[in-house]
Design an enzyme around this catalytic site. Structure first.
Site, PDB file in Angstrom:
ATOM      1  N   GLY A 239       0.879  -1.340   0.132  1.00 58.94           N
ATOM      2  CA  GLY A 239       0.015  -0.164   0.050  1.00 58.94           C
ATOM      3  C   GLY A 239       0.945   1.459   0.162  1.00 58.94           C
ATOM      4  N   SER A 240       0.321   2.477   0.566  1.00 57.97           N
ATOM      5  CA  SER A 240       0.977   3.758   0.358  1.00 57.97           C
ATOM      6  C   SER A 240       2.340   3.428   1.464  1.00 57.97           C
ATOM      7  CB  SER A 240       0.016   4.628   0.975  1.00 57.97           C
ATOM      8  OG  SER A 240      -0.378   4.584   2.375  1.00 57.97           O
ATOM      9  N   ARG A 242       2.943   6.065   3.482  1.00 56.17           N
ATOM     10  CA  ARG A 242       2.327   6.256   4.879  1.00 56.17           C
ATOM     11  C   ARG A 242       1.656   5.113   5.722  1.00 56.17           C
ATOM     12  NH1 ARG A 242      -2.653   7.475   6.453  1.00 56.17           N
ATOM     13  NH2 ARG A 242      -3.136   7.477   4.293  1.00 56.17           N
ATOM     14  N   GLY A 244       2.944   2.124   5.351  1.00 57.44           N
ATOM     15  CA  GLY A 244       4.115   1.179   5.673  1.00 57.44           C
ATOM     16  C   GLY A 244       4.865   1.777   6.699  1.00 57.44           C
ATOM     17  N   GLU A 261       5.813  -3.524   0.598  1.00 56.37           N
ATOM     18  CA  GLU A 261       5.899  -3.264  -0.935  1.00 56.37           C
ATOM     19  C   GLU A 261       4.916  -2.109  -0.939  1.00 56.37           C
ATOM     20  OE1 GLU A 261       4.507  -2.945  -4.615  1.00 56.37           O
ATOM     21  OE2 GLU A 261       3.549  -4.880  -3.987  1.00 56.37           O
ATOM     22  N   CYS A 295       0.955  -0.122  -8.654  1.00 59.51           N
ATOM     23  CA  CYS A 295       2.500   0.612  -7.963  1.00 59.51           C
ATOM     24  C   CYS A 295       3.489   0.506  -9.091  1.00 59.51           C
ATOM     25  CB  CYS A 295       2.883   0.127  -6.637  1.00 59.51           C
ATOM     26  SG  CYS A 295       2.743  -1.891  -6.559  1.00 59.51           S
TER      27      CYS A 295
HETATM   28  C1  UN1 Z   1       0.814  -3.665  -7.328  1.00 56.48           C
HETATM   29  O1  UN1 Z   1       0.560  -2.686  -7.964  1.00 56.48           O
HETATM   30  O2  UN1 Z   1       0.884  -3.661  -6.108  1.00 56.48           O
HETATM   31  O3  UN1 Z   1       3.847  -5.933 -11.931  1.00 56.48           O
HETATM   32  C2  UN1 Z   1       1.398  -4.995  -7.710  1.00 56.48           C
HETATM   33  C3  UN1 Z   1       2.971  -5.621 -11.669  1.00 56.48           C
HETATM   34  C4  UN1 Z   1       2.160  -6.748 -11.183  1.00 56.48           C
HETATM   35  C5  UN1 Z   1       1.585  -6.407  -9.755  1.00 56.48           C
HETATM   36  C6  UN1 Z   1       1.832  -5.071  -9.457  1.00 56.48           C
HETATM   37  N1  UN1 Z   1       2.245  -7.837 -11.631  1.00 56.48           N
HETATM   38  O4  UN1 Z   1       2.314  -4.784 -12.474  1.00 56.48           O
END
Ligand code: UN1
Length: 505
Positions: A239-240, A242, A244, A261, A295
């Site tokens: 997640g964000s 913040r 984390g 992550e 992300c």
């Molecule tokens: C995420 O956005 O938290 O690599 C994970 C990727 C995906 C996983 C993203 N397999 O874009």
């Protein structure tokens, strides 16, 4: 949708607490799940209260005590069956992911495929939890290391990958002999209940239903409870930054482990020798896919000044072709953002662009007349190095194109943000490529060549550096984080030699 939900066992108000069995009493508070596609309610989940949380965790601890004794390949067999069960429901689950998150169907199904893939990976892994054997310096001694399960693994997931991220963690954790306590995003709890129920049903056939437990919350309370809970030796959180930081602080206070992550702010470098066809296709998927809510989404293009105009015009041409609309319809490439807060963040960033010296060359608007107020235009901004916006992750499809004079500057700009998840370079020159991949190149956890920054395969370790949190999930040797290493020394001789040649007599 109603048929799909009921075929996945989601009718009426779904329970939101699953320990050794389904806990349906307790909290009376309900979470209404609205699809971002049209704002309609698609389901309800009962929020897990404090008492239910307690039950689920104590159940998990109890189940772990038995599960850890099951041989790893047998645990792998359970996971193999889960992979098969997910295959059977892939289409339905993919639709549910799309309905709940607004990502297009191909991506919804792709996400379920990611869960299937990691299950397959974990099955193989269940026979490969290798430890090293070392040569002892002491005569008639043997030294080796072995890996044991840790216990209850807390898994906190975000809305944007409501199935895959849990699967990365729980499938690996399960073959390692752990049990998983999942707290999904309150924005996507239906997918969580459906995924978890499939895993539970399979595990139940082996007498181990409680290996996969789940608590649905509303707000940060349950996540904080998990972070503070000494019965949960490792907490994996996505997640964000913040969120984390808060989790890391609380888990750190009790000296627990985290696998974090967090945010990304991913850049792709375009060199003059790049294949422009690949550049356009790679950036389009990376920046517009999942409406910029991965992300790993591409947020920054660092284009060599000699090709910057060409990159911008070919991206503008490609963006014009992007069909925005109902993500469940064929041909749609971009659906809505997740909620009004995301639209506000998009608007706020767009408003700042001219103030910070940037130029919007495509998009920039919230689209009127759509089935909900959450559809925005994917946006391309001509930006300048140093704009404060470039250091931030706005979870929306805004792409900043920054001209750079050479590879050295491109690498500097790539690395000058707080986050360090993913990165890529487009070049056919091997010196450029190798410099980008070298120790003085990209500082990110993922570095790709001639492709975008998103869409990682499960086989590699996934995660990033700096504010991204340093955790690694999914493939490669990420499994080690879910286990404790034990170094064993065995004396099979008749004497007591000491290490370092110490004589103690
Ligand atoms: C995420 O956005 O938290 O690599 C994970 C990727 C995906 C996983 C993203 N397999 O874009």
């Amino acid at each position: 949708m109603r048929d799909i939900l009921s075929s996945l066992g989601l009718q009426g108000v779904s329970p939101g607490a699953f320990g050794k069995s389904v806990l349906s009493s307790g909290s009376s508070s309900e979470l209404a799940v609205k699809s971002p596609i049209n704002g309609e309610e698609i389901g309800r989940v009962r929020v897990a209260g404090g008492e239910e949380y307690e039950r689920v965790v104590s159940d998990s601890v109890e189940v772990f005590r038995e599960w850890r004794k099951v041989p790893a390949p047998e645990r792998g067999e359970v996971v193999r069956r889960i992979g098969l069960a997910l295959r059977d429901s892939k289409a339905k689950l993919g639709r549910l992911v799309s309905a709940e998150t607004g990502k297009i169907l191909a991506e919804g199904e792709g996400e379920v495929q990611e869960a299937i893939d990691i299950a397959d990976f974990a099955v193989g892994l269940s026979r490969q939890l290798y430890g090293l054997t070392m040569h002892s310096e002491r005569r008639n001694h043997r030294m080796y290391e072995q890996w044991h399960p840790l216990g209850v693994v807390g898994v906190i997931t975000a809305f944007n990958f409501p199935a895959a991220v849990w699967a990365w963690n729980s499938m690996i954790a399960a073959v390692c002999g752990n049990v998983t306590l999942w707290k999904p995003s309150e924005l996507a709890p239906l997918t969580a209940v459906a995924m978890n129920s499939i895993a539970r049903e399979v595990a139940k056939g082996y007498g181990f239903e409680g290996v996969f437990s789940l608590v649905v919350g509303n707000g940060p309370d349950l996540g904080q409870k998990i972070a503070a809970d000494r019965r949960v030796p490792v907490v994996s959180a996505t997640g964000s930054c913040r969120m984390g930081r808060a989790v890391a602080k609380t888990v750190g206070e009790r000296l627990g482990r985290t696998i974090l992550e967090l945010g990304g702010n991913n850049a792709t470098i375009v060199m003059p020798d790049a294949d422009m066809k690949l550049v356009t296709a790679g950036i389009l998927f990376g920046a517009v896919g999942t409406a910029g809510q991965r992300c790993t989404s591409i947020r920054r293009v660092l284009a060599h000044e000699s090709v910057c105009n060409e990159v911008v015009s070919s991206l503008v041409a490609a963006y014009k072709q992007v069909r925005i609309g109902n993500p469940l319809e064929k041909g749609t490439l971009m659906g809505p953002l997740i909620h009004s807060g995301a639209v506000d963040a998009y608007r706020a960033a767009i408003t700042r662009v001219p103030k910070e010296g940037g130029d919007i060359v495509y998009g920039g608007n919230v689209l009127p007349g759509m089935p909900s107020a959450l559809y925005v235009e994917p946006t391309i901004v001509r930006a300048k190095r140093g704009m404060p916006l470039l250091a931030e992750e706005t979870f929306a499809p805004i792409l900043y194109v920054v001209p750079v004079k050479d590879l050295a500057e491109a690498i500097e700009v790539n690395n000058e943000v707080p986050q360090g998840l993913s990165s890529s370079i487009f070049s056919r020159n091997m010196q450029n490529v190798e410099r980008f991949l070298s120790a003085s190149g990209s500082d990110c956890g993922i570095a790709n060549v001639n492709m975008g920054t998103s869409g990682a395969e499960i086989g590699g370790a996934f995660g990033g550096e700096k504010d991204t949190g340093g955790g690694r999930e999914s493939g490669s040797d990420s499994w080690r984080q879910y286990m404790r290493r034990q170094t064993c020394n065995i004396n099979y001789g008749d004497d007591m030699p000491l290490a370092q040649g110490v004589v103690f007599s």
